[in-house]
Each structure stands twice: as C-alpha cells, then as structure tokens.
Design a protein around this motif. Structure first.
Motif, mmCIF file in Angstrom:
data_model
loop_
_atom_site.group_PDB
_atom_site.id
_atom_site.type_symbol
_atom_site.label_atom_id
_atom_site.label_comp_id
_atom_site.label_asym_id
_atom_site.label_seq_id
_atom_site.Cartn_x
_atom_site.Cartn_y
_atom_site.Cartn_z
ATOM 1 N N ILE A 1 27.617 -29.106 96.050
ATOM 2 C CA ILE A 1 28.022 -30.397 95.492
ATOM 3 C C ILE A 1 26.772 -31.250 95.396
ATOM 4 C CG2 ILE A 1 29.359 -32.492 95.905
ATOM 5 C CD1 ILE A 1 31.462 -30.810 97.263
ATOM 6 N N ASP A 2 26.553 -31.860 94.229
ATOM 7 C CA ASP A 2 25.299 -32.576 94.010
ATOM 8 C C ASP A 2 25.573 -33.889 93.269
ATOM 9 O OD1 ASP A 2 22.649 -33.205 93.869
ATOM 10 O OD2 ASP A 2 22.139 -31.745 92.337
ATOM 11 N N GLY A 3 25.359 -35.011 93.978
ATOM 12 C CA GLY A 3 25.475 -36.322 93.357
ATOM 13 C C GLY A 3 26.878 -36.705 92.938
ATOM 14 N N LEU A 4 27.869 -36.337 93.733
ATOM 15 C CA LEU A 4 29.257 -36.637 93.381
ATOM 16 C C LEU A 4 29.656 -38.017 93.874
ATOM 17 C CD1 LEU A 4 32.043 -35.756 92.310
ATOM 18 C CD2 LEU A 4 32.510 -34.795 94.577
ATOM 19 N N SER A 5 30.204 -38.820 92.977
ATOM 20 C CA SER A 5 30.747 -40.135 93.327
ATOM 21 C C SER A 5 32.228 -40.148 92.970
ATOM 22 C CB SER A 5 30.015 -41.254 92.582
ATOM 23 O OG SER A 5 28.654 -41.326 92.990
ATOM 24 N N LEU A 6 33.045 -40.648 93.900
ATOM 25 C CA LEU A 6 34.492 -40.577 93.714
ATOM 26 C C LEU A 6 35.171 -41.574 94.634
ATOM 27 C CD1 LEU A 6 37.020 -38.990 92.591
ATOM 28 C CD2 LEU A 6 36.767 -37.491 94.585
ATOM 29 N N ASP A 7 36.182 -42.272 94.130
ATOM 30 C CA ASP A 7 37.001 -43.180 94.941
ATOM 31 C C ASP A 7 38.437 -42.678 94.947
ATOM 32 O OD1 ASP A 7 35.078 -45.082 95.749
ATOM 33 O OD2 ASP A 7 35.127 -46.013 93.761
ATOM 34 N N LEU A 8 39.012 -42.592 96.155
ATOM 35 C CA LEU A 8 40.398 -42.179 96.320
ATOM 36 C C LEU A 8 41.114 -43.232 97.153
ATOM 37 C CD1 LEU A 8 40.027 -38.363 97.084
ATOM 38 C CD2 LEU A 8 41.065 -39.374 95.057
ATOM 39 N N PRO A 9 41.710 -44.229 96.512
ATOM 40 C CA PRO A 9 42.458 -45.238 97.273
ATOM 41 C C PRO A 9 43.659 -44.601 97.969
ATOM 42 C CG PRO A 9 42.023 -45.955 95.016
ATOM 43 C CD PRO A 9 41.691 -44.492 95.075
ATOM 44 N N ALA A 10 44.160 -45.279 98.985
ATOM 45 C CA ALA A 10 45.322 -44.786 99.722
ATOM 46 C C ALA A 10 46.497 -44.576 98.773
ATOM 47 C CB ALA A 10 45.698 -45.774 100.819
#
Length: 598
Positions: A377-386
C-alpha cells in the motif's frame, strides 16, 4: 543482542556444542579409532601372511595371520555396536538445541514484530531441523568412519612401506585439495537451488490461494508465465547442481585410482632394489584397493551431498533464527487468535487512550512486508466515518487484506498516518480496539467447545436470545438448529463443518459482538450470493462501520462507496462513477460478469 535473545544457528554452534558434550565427543573419537583397527592392520596382516607364511613355506602361519584379519573384522563390528549409542548421545541433544533455537528465534522475532514468522515458515524450519538431525546422524556414521578409515589406511601403509606411502599420498592429497573449492561451488549452487525451490513453492501457494482473484481478473496467462519462469529457474538450478556433482565424481574417480597406478609403475623398481617384498606389495595394494580408494570416493561423495546439504540448511536456519530488529509488539486481533496473525501491530503504551469515535482516517499511508520490499500500500488516503459502508476491490496482491489488517490495528503503517477516532493507531487503547473492531478473514475459525462458546466468544455476557437473534440475522439460525442447538459441541469434539458453515459461525459471532467496526475480508466467499447479501445487509442494518473485501460484484453494487486498490491506479467512488473513471474497475466488473459471478 540481549542476554535473553536466542543464539543463532551458525558455524560456531558445533564447536560450542562439542565443548558442552565433551565426554560424548571424546568417547566417539576413541571408539572410532578402535573401530578403524581393521583399516590399520589389514595390509600389515596380508603382508605377514604372505612373507612369513605362504611364501616362506609355512601355510599354517599364513592362515594364522589371515585368521587374525578375520578377528579384526569381528572386533570392528563389536566396536561399531558399542559406538552407536554414543552417536545418539550427540545427535539427539544437537536436535534439541536446534529446536530450541528455532522456537526461541521465532518467538523473539514475533515479539520484536518481525513479519516473517508465519506458521508455514515455522513449520518449514521444523522440517529443516529434522533434516539437520538426519544429515548429522548420517555424517557421523559415514563420513566419520570413512575419514578415520582413510587416515588409518595411510598410517598402516606408512608402517608397511614408507617409500610406497610417500609415492601414493600426494595424489590423494591433491584430489582432496582440488575437491575443496569444488564443494564450495556445489554449496553455492545448492543454496541457489533451495532459494529457487522456496520461491517456486511460495509463488505456487499464493497463486492457488488466490485462484478466484486470478480467474476473476483475467490474469491466468500472466500468472502462468510467472510460474513457468520460476519453474525454469528451479530446473536450471537443479541442473547446475547435477553438473557440479558429476564433475566432482569424475575428479574423485581419477584421484582414487591414481595412487594404485603410481604403485604399479613403481613396483618393479622397488622389488628389484629389495625395498619392497611381494607380501608388502600385495599388502600395499590391499590398502589402496580396499581402503584408500573406496574411502576417498565415498568420503568426498558424502561430503559433497550430505555435507553440502547440511551447510546449506544450517545457513538457512541461521538467518531464520537470528533475532529481528525491535518494532512495536504484536497484539492478538479481536477475531483471530495470536498464532494466526500475519502482521506486526503496535504494542501497548503508557499514552494509550480510547478513541472518541470509531471514525477511521488514513492519510498517505504506506506499508511493505519487510525492509527493501516494494510497498503493498503506497500513499493511500481514505476517510471512513462511523456507520459508513465501503467495498474494496482490486487484483490479487493489490493489498486488500493488508488494508483490513491495518484498519483492524493489527499492524502499524510504515508511512503516513492512520487514526481511529482521532487517535493514532500506535496509541489506541488495546482494550477498546479488541471490543470495537472485528476482523473476519476468509478462513473462519471455529473453536473446540459448544456452539454457544463460539458465538459469544467476543461477547461473553451475551444471552442465548441475543446469540440466536444474531444467528438469524446473518443466516446461521438453520445451521444452529441442524447442529442441535447452542449446547452442541463443535470443533474437534463435534461434527465436521464445511467452509461455508464455519463462515456462518464467524459472521454470527461478529454480529453479536459489541464491535462498531466490522471488516469482512472475503468472509462470505464460501456462501452463495443470497447468503452473502443477507450477511452484509445484517451488518449494515445495525449501524456498523462495514468494510467488505469483495468476492463478487454484487458486494460493490450494494456499497455506497467502492475503493479500487491497485497502487497508482487506486480510486474511490460510487459504482457508477468508477465505471467511467477507473478502467481497472470497469475491467474487473467486465471479468466478473463474463465469469458469471453475480
């Protein structure tokens, strides 16, 4: 290295081992010398039988000397019988030390966070320990006996005729000197063969484990080419070993016959000068034919096969049992026993604190399996709200399972920032993590005990009604009823369960848990599409943050967001958006549809 760290298996192990077991080593050496008495006396007795007996007109004395030779052979058998238990006193403790070193090394490396301590690797090391045991035992039986016999044969030859010994010893020494570098070449090529074999085995295992992804992604030709290349490498390595071994055999064969040729060429002159009698000539010939030549051939052959294999395997064990550099300690995951965890995890810290919420956030996260390895995994940006629902897709090896491992807090990223409820993963309170995050892998675990024990494993206070409700929600109620209810034994004490039935048990276990984040890593791959949909909707309906590593396209269609994971081609969006924006996703969907995967 700290005092508690295990001692690596290296070339100094045998020296230290022999010092520790000096008594057994001295006994083996002493009995070996006695065992070699026939090799020392055979030529002398043959010469005496001829010169003092038969050729001197005293056949009775000649038969007496021959009888002594027969008695020496019986004496050798008795010495071998006496020696054998002493060999066991060396071999078995050595095996115990190697097992201790391997086990302690694996534990220390796991405690230090090494990423190469999987069960298969430890099992392979255990096999290599048994290989070392067998090789050491064989070398002590054969190489020891051959080496001592060769030495004693030349001692006897020198006692019989110094000129003959002086003439025949140089070819033998020359053969041994020429064989030493050849054995080193053979060792290097056997190490290459072992590496090629391990690489082929690992590649084949990964391919077979991910065969569904290979077929779904249309990567059969590429995978077949990769396996073919590894098979070719292994074939070339085996052939190189065979060529070197054959050349060594030819060299030793010539070297073992050269001393006899030298003796036959020098015999007329020595006989004419009276420097050698007929009996001494036959005695010397006996030493060379029955002692020196076979011992030399067998000794080099044994060292070139068993000895080189032993050096190669010890080298592998040395690297495998050396302590790893210290990284944060691993902690068992919520749904996976510690012995099954593949990755390192942050250890407890004095600053550990519970997150404010189950929100997950990744910023430029990178992760690689080992120093110098290409990032999975390289440079992964991710948001997972509740409460969010995300499906992860991608080709085999893209890092889908690795992502779930990171999200579960079982491993810390090498680069970037991963937070749970605003708290860095390295500082998350482990009790909160165990309670709030559940990871269900593809191979579900059913523990020995009752159905009830299995279902409330993550929620010991759950009532039977809660267990049955969760089983109903994920589609496992029919299985529970068929097994005979919550009190039915399963695992080793119960009936065998299919892969799909084990997955249903794991899904019900996760559903009844208090987890607010559920990670399904192909956890429904052995279920039919309808059962998979029911399980996923059950988790989504309880407001759980749900991350699904997709096994079918239908999982992506049900999710509000889809993450296409594949290095630089990573993308995130809805199914419709990705069909137009991500050629890889469109390609994956096309292969799924073409394969008839709903």
């Amino acid at each position: 290295m700290s005092e508690s760290a295990p001692r690596p298996v290296d070339r100094h192990l045998f020296a230290g081992f022999l010092r520790q077991h000096r008594g057994a080593a001295v006994a083996v050496a002493g009995w070996s010398l006695l065992e070699a008495v026939p090799a020392l006396a055979s030529g002398l007795l043959v010469a005496a039988a001829l010169d003092r007996g038969f050729l001197a007109g005293r056949p009775a004395e000649g038969f007496l000397w021959i009888g002594l030779l027969g008695a020496a052979m019986v004496f050798r058998a008795l010495m071998t019988r006496t020696l054998t238990p002493w060999l066991g006193r060396l071999v078995e403790p050595l095996r115990d030390e190697l097992v201790t070193a391997v086990a302690a090394g694996a534990v220390h490396r796991a405690a230090a966070g090494a990423r190469d301590t999987a069960g298969a690797g430890v099992a392979r090391l255990a096999v290599q320990v048994e290989t070392v045991r067998a090789l050491v035992s064989a070398l002590l039986r054969s190489a020891r006996q051959l080496g001592v016999s060769l030495l004693m044969a030349f001692v006897g030859l020198a006692a019989l005729s110094a000129p003959v010994a002086a003439a025949t010893l140089p070819p033998v020494l020359l053969t041994l000197l020429l064989c030493v570098p050849r054995l080193r070449v053979l060792a290097r090529r056997q190490r290459r063969q072992l590496r090629a074999e391990e690489a082929l085995t690992a590649a084949a295992g990964e391919t077979f484990d991910g065969i569904r992804d290979v077929v779904a992604c249309g990567a059969r030709d590429r995978v077949a080419d990769d396996l073919s290349a590894r098979i070719t490498d292994h074939r070339d390595a085996v052939r190189a070993v065979a060529r070197t071994a054959s050349a060594n055999t030819l060299l030793v064969s010539l070297g073992s016959h050269l001393p006899l040729l030298v003796l036959l060429l020098a015999a007329p002159r020595l006989l004419d000068r009276g420097a050698l009698s007929v009996g001494e000539l036959l005695g010397a010939t006996s030493y060379l034919i029955s002692g020196v030549a076979p011992a030399l051939r067998s000794l080099v052959a044994v060292l070139g096969s068993w000895g080189v294999q032993l050096a190669t395997v010890l080298g592998r064990l040395s690297r495998s049992t050396a302590p790893a550099r210290r990284v944060p300690a691993r902690t068992p995951g919520p749904d996976i026993p510690a012995r099954h965890e593949p990755a390192r995890a942050p250890g407890p810290d004095a600053s550990a604190r519970p997150p404010r919420s189950p929100d997950l956030s990744l910023v430029d996260v990178g992760y690689a399996y080992g120093p110098g390895a290409a990032p999975v995994i390289d440079g992964l940006s991710l948001d997972l709200p509740a409460g969010s629902h995300l499906t992860v897709v991608g080709p085999s090896g893209a890092g889908k399972s690795t992502l779930t491992t990171l999200l579960a807090g079982l491993a810390a990223p090498d680069d970037g920032r991963l937070t749970l409820g605003g708290v860095p993963v390295t500082e998350v309170d482990r009790a909160w993590l165990h309670r709030e995050v559940t990871l269900i892998p593809q191979e579900a675990y059913v523990f020995t005990g009752t159905v009830r024990d299995n279902l409330r494993y993550l929620n010991p206070r759950a009532r039977d009604a809660d267990l049955l409700a969760s089983a109903e929600a994920v589609g496992a109620r029919a299985l529970v009823d068929r097994l005979g209810g919550l009190d039915t034994p399963v695992g080793l004490d119960g009936p065998p369960l299919s892969s799909g039935e084990r997955q249903l048990v794991a899904l019900a276990r996760a559903h009844v848990s208090p987890a607010s984040v559920v990670l399904l890593d192909e956890a429904c791959c052995h279920l039919d599409p309808a059962a998979e949909e029911r399980a996923e909707r059950a988790f989504a309906a309880r407001g759980t943050t749900l991350v699904v590593v997709a096994h079918r396209i239908s999982s992506a269609l049900r999710a509000p967001r889809v993450l296409v994971l594949d290095g630089e081609r990573t993308a995130i969006g809805t199914h419709a958006q990705l069909l137009g924006e991500s050629p890889l996703y469109a390609d994956l969907v096309g292969h799924w549809v073409a394969a008839g995967t709903p």
